[in-house]
Enzyme design. Structure first.
Site, PDB file in Angstrom:
ATOM      1  N   GLU A 256      52.964  87.799  24.800  1.00 29.52           N
ATOM      2  CA  GLU A 256      51.776  86.954  24.608  1.00 29.52           C
ATOM      3  C   GLU A 256      51.824  86.144  23.324  1.00 29.52           C
ATOM      4  O   GLU A 256      51.431  84.974  23.293  1.00 29.52           O
ATOM      5  CB  GLU A 256      50.505  87.817  24.623  1.00 29.52           C
TER       6      GLU A 256
ATOM      7  N   HIS B 190      42.103  98.444  28.380  1.00 31.39           N
ATOM      8  CA  HIS B 190      41.988  97.387  29.378  1.00 31.39           C
ATOM      9  C   HIS B 190      40.539  97.043  29.705  1.00 31.39           C
ATOM     10  O   HIS B 190      40.268  96.433  30.725  1.00 31.39           O
ATOM     11  CB  HIS B 190      42.711  97.783  30.682  1.00 31.39           C
TER      12      HIS B 190
END
Lengths: 340, 461
Positions: B194, B263
């Site tokens: 990322e 998450h």
């Protein structure tokens, strides 16, 4: 592409400077370009001492041959991005000494109208994309500029500079991976000045920096960064490879900064003898001066004239940087978002 | 003309120092870069280098002198052909003029607003057009895909990159079909890196492309937040307006279902905090399509916070191919008179359900879908509270320094005299998200929490 590596194997030998790499006139130009950076930086140090420049100020003195040699191999559509030891790169890209110095003093006449400072200037017109303060950021950002060159098909390449300290950041390797996968036209230029701030390379980096590209199939080499002609020879080769659509290339330049990391660095991590040795024996400006004299095309008088011209440009920039007003207070609120 | 050498400042905080040692003597020749003296600062012993070439004509401050103020002349340098006799003519010109700010008293802008130029009033968001034509029913997932596809058709510079966006057709199938239509030049699978691909996308945006960067979830964008903030959001300002960054960062945000703490997090207040960004959190398919199209066309970096649990929900949206929504405009989803409820993303639906139940109990709630979190449409919120005199802020995320805290501040600053009850924040529990089904349920805000809050502020409990 006979002179370029044919596979992803990194080349180990150091490039040596061919005698015909530049004409005497070109060499004189490199002398002038390097001297401008040297004198500009000395003046910046002086203005810092007078309290006219604040905060961080990272001087490029000693490393001039790297950016001048690299620039000598680029075309007008190419782009340049570097970290915060960036004044030399700006001047080498053709940005005005007045605009850079006025940014250092935080004035309206600066490239960012005083809102960027020493570490943050940009000129889209000159292909210079900063001026970035986060160590390692120029790896992916430079790969991104290269991505745009490829996407637009403009035959341009990007030179993405960072130092030996930044070479340890993880994002550099994320950028290597994608640049190699996607064959992005980028030269990763490692300015290895031996110290990541005050920590010597032997204490901060395992292995050889350019060889870290091997695992990503990126060729590279280590080059004497104190000799502008050697830098130019390496740059021409790397540029040909990258512009030819072969993907990225790594150039690690052995270079040296004479001054501290920033202005408040007392330099206790290295010996005076080490610094003196480099100044006496490896100074990039002295080296090109000798090479020019060897051509017997130019004389001391030519150097004197250039010294005088450069001094005038630098003095004018210092004058401009002091006379230019501070930005209007209303500037506090401008340029946060593009309107419309 | 002889040049004065001044006591230099050798650190950002140095105001005076000790002239510890002269390395050069009167009569010595120096050239630029030569060390001429050593100075002890507040931090260390540093060397002073000559800037000009010449001969040290006179030393004005003896070595060993303490407390020499910065900018005091310490020596005079003679240039070619000058002699000590010329020293009287040494100009004061080399001394440092003060920067204007040095004489100004320090002012804290938040305490003394009059001393600081006022922040200009934000431009009103573009008026929202009435879309009265035929509608079609689409899922949020399809709406997002259609928005990207339409903008890619319209502008060659728009491309999509992210993990699994191309051949896999999107980890959550949001980019389904884009590879087939636009090819692998414009729909690009990235490695799971990322930080790196966010930086590459920002670099491409600097060069004038318009990347739509998908994060598989916003949780993973934590690896990339440096480029989102330091590189994308700040560059326009640092460049004095020269270099913008037209980019969209998008992906699912907030809580999914039973995926645990790493998450399941809402990043709304993180990004809404930062100048230089626009932050959008759509709820319906119309929000998703209209605002994503606007985000892609916007010349600024936009953080676009979707919600996984919304992707499969269907809504009617205008069929007009020109349909688009203005950034910065909230929407009153349900009009009411007794209490204002603000929400964004999935919580808008929960708030509307709560409003239905409240209506059955005789409490008329006005539900505002914020849609854009930065710039926040405070005008719509304030107008509503002037009518209802009560505000409940609903969000999935943590309360501390959250969007609800901002709502409370807006109320204090702009609605103090209109409030009939304290602002109430309905929010997720201030804990990392647990996995166990019962605990996860306890950590989230529900319809009944909003109902209870509404009863409390209307004194109906």
């Amino acid at each position: 592409m006979a002179s370029t590596p044919t596979s992803g194997k990194a080349k180990l030998e150091t490039v040596t400077s061919p005698s015909n790499i530049a004409s005497p006139e070109q060499m004189l130009q490199y002398f002038k370009d390097m001297l401008l950076i040297r004198r500009f930086e000395e003046k910046a140090g002086q203005l810092y001492g007078m309290g006219l420049i604040g905060g961080f100020c990272h001087l490029y003195i000693g490393q001039e041959a790297v950016v001048i040699g690299m620039q000598s191999a680029l075309l007008v559509q190419d782009t340049v991005i570097t970290a915060y030891r960036d004044h030399g790169h700006m001047l080498a890209c053709g940005m005005s000494a007045n605009g850079v110095m006025a940014e250092l003093t935080g004035r309206k006449g600066g490239y960012s109208r005083g809102k960027g400072g020493s570490m943050h200037m940009f000129s889209r017109e000159k292909g210079f994309y900063g001026g970035h303060g986060i160590v390692g950021a120029t790896g992916p950002l430079g790969a991104g500029l290269a991505f745009a060159h490829k996407y637009k098909g403009d035959n341009g390449i990007c030179t993405a500079y960072y130092g030996d300290g930044a070479a340890n950041q993880g994002q550099i390797y994320e950028a290597y991976n994608m640049a190699s996968l996607w064959k992005l036209p980028v030269i990763f230029v490692i300015e290895n000045n031996k110290y990541g701030m005050g920590t010597s390379q032997t204490r901060h980096a395992a292995g050889v920096l350019y060889k870290r590209g091997e695992g990503y199939d990126i060729p590279g080499e280590k080059v004497d960064g104190m000799d502008v002609l050697t830098v130019r020879a390496a740059a021409l080769k790397a540029v040909e490879y990258v512009r030819g659509g072969n993907g990225p290339y790594i150039l690690e330049f052995d270079t040296y900064r004479y001054r501290g990391h920033s202005m408040s660095d007392p330099g206790k991590y290295r010996s005076k003898e080490e610094v003196e040795h480099m100044k006496e024996n490896r100074d990039p400006i002295d080296l090109i001066r000798k090479a020019i004299l060897d051509t017997e095309k130019f004389s001391e008088d030519d150097f004197k004239k250039i010294e005088k011209d450069v001094k005038a440009v630098v003095n004018e920039s210092a004058e401009f940087a002091q006379q230019s007003p501070e930005p209007d207070p209303s500037e506090l609120w401008t340029d946060i978002l593009v309107e419309g | 003309m002889p040049v004065q050498i001044l006591m230099p400042a050798l650190s950002p905080t140095m105001t005076e120092g000790k002239l510890a040692k002269w390395v050069k003597k009167e009569g010595d020749k120096v050239k630029a870069g030569d060390v001429i003296a050593e100075i002890e600062t507040d931090k260390a012993t540093m060397e002073v280098e000559a800037v000009d070439e010449g001969v040290i004509g006179k030393i004005l401050v003896a070595e060993g002198t303490d407390n020499v103020a910065v900018n005091t002349p310490i020596a005079v340098l003679l240039e070619d052909g000058e002699s000590v006799g010329d020293i009287a003519a040494a100009p004061a010109a080399a001394s440092a003029p003060k920067a204007a700010h040095e004489d100004a008293p320090f002012v804290n802008p938040s305490c003394l607003p009059s001393a600081t130029p006022a922040q200009p009033a934000a431009a009103a968001p573009a008026a929202e057009k009435e879309w009265t034509g035929p509608t079609v029913t689409v899922t949020v997932r399809e709406a997002l895909r259609d928005a990207m596809a339409e903008e890619m058709r319209a502008d060659e510079n728009v491309f999509v990159m992210g993990e699994e966006v191309a051949e896999y057709q999107g980890a959550y199938k949001v980019t389904q079909g884009l590879l087939q239509e636009f090819g692998d030049k414009r729909v690009i699978d990235t490695p799971i890196t990322e930080y790196g691909f966010a930086g590459i996308a920002v670099g491409a945006a600097f060069a004038g492309l318009r990347p739509v960067t998908e994060f598989m979830t916003w949780n993973f964008a934590m690896q990339a937040i440096d480029h989102i903030i330091n590189s994308a959001a700040k560059t326009l300002y640092m460049a004095g307006g020269q270099l913008g960054c037209p980019i969209v960062f998008r992906g699912p945000n907030g809580v999914a279902s039973r995926v645990g703490a790493q998450h399941s997090q809402c990043f709304a207040s993180w990004y809404a905090h930062c100048p230089g960004l626009k932050v959008i959190a759509p709820w319906s398919a119309a929000d998703a399509k209209g605002l994503l199209k606007a985000a892609i066309r916007d010349p600024n970096p936009v953080v676009f916070l979707e919600n996984e649990l919304m992707y499969g929900q269907s809504f009617d949206i205008p069929a007009d191919p020109d349909f688009i929504l203005p950034i910065g405009k909230a929407k009153i989803e349900r009009a009411g008179t007794d209490v204002t409820i603000t929400a964004f993303s999935r919580m808008v639906g929960v708030a509307l359900q709560a409003a239905d139940k409240l209506a059955e109990q005789g409490i008329s709630a006005e539900v505002i879908n914020l849609r854009t979190l930065r710039p926040l449409d405070t005008a719509t919120i304030v107008e509503s509270v002037k009518k209802t005199n009560r505000l409940i802020s609903v969000e999935e995320g943590w309360p501390y320094a959250g969007m609800g805290s901002e709502m409370a501040a807006v109320m204090m600053e702009q609605c103090f005299d209109h409030l009939d009850a304290p602002v109430v924040r309905v929010h997720g529990a201030d804990v990392p998200m647990p996995y166990a089904a019962n605990l996860e349920k306890l950590a989230l805000p529900w319809e009944q929490d909003i109902i209870a809050a509404a009863k409390k502020v209307t004194y109906a409990a």
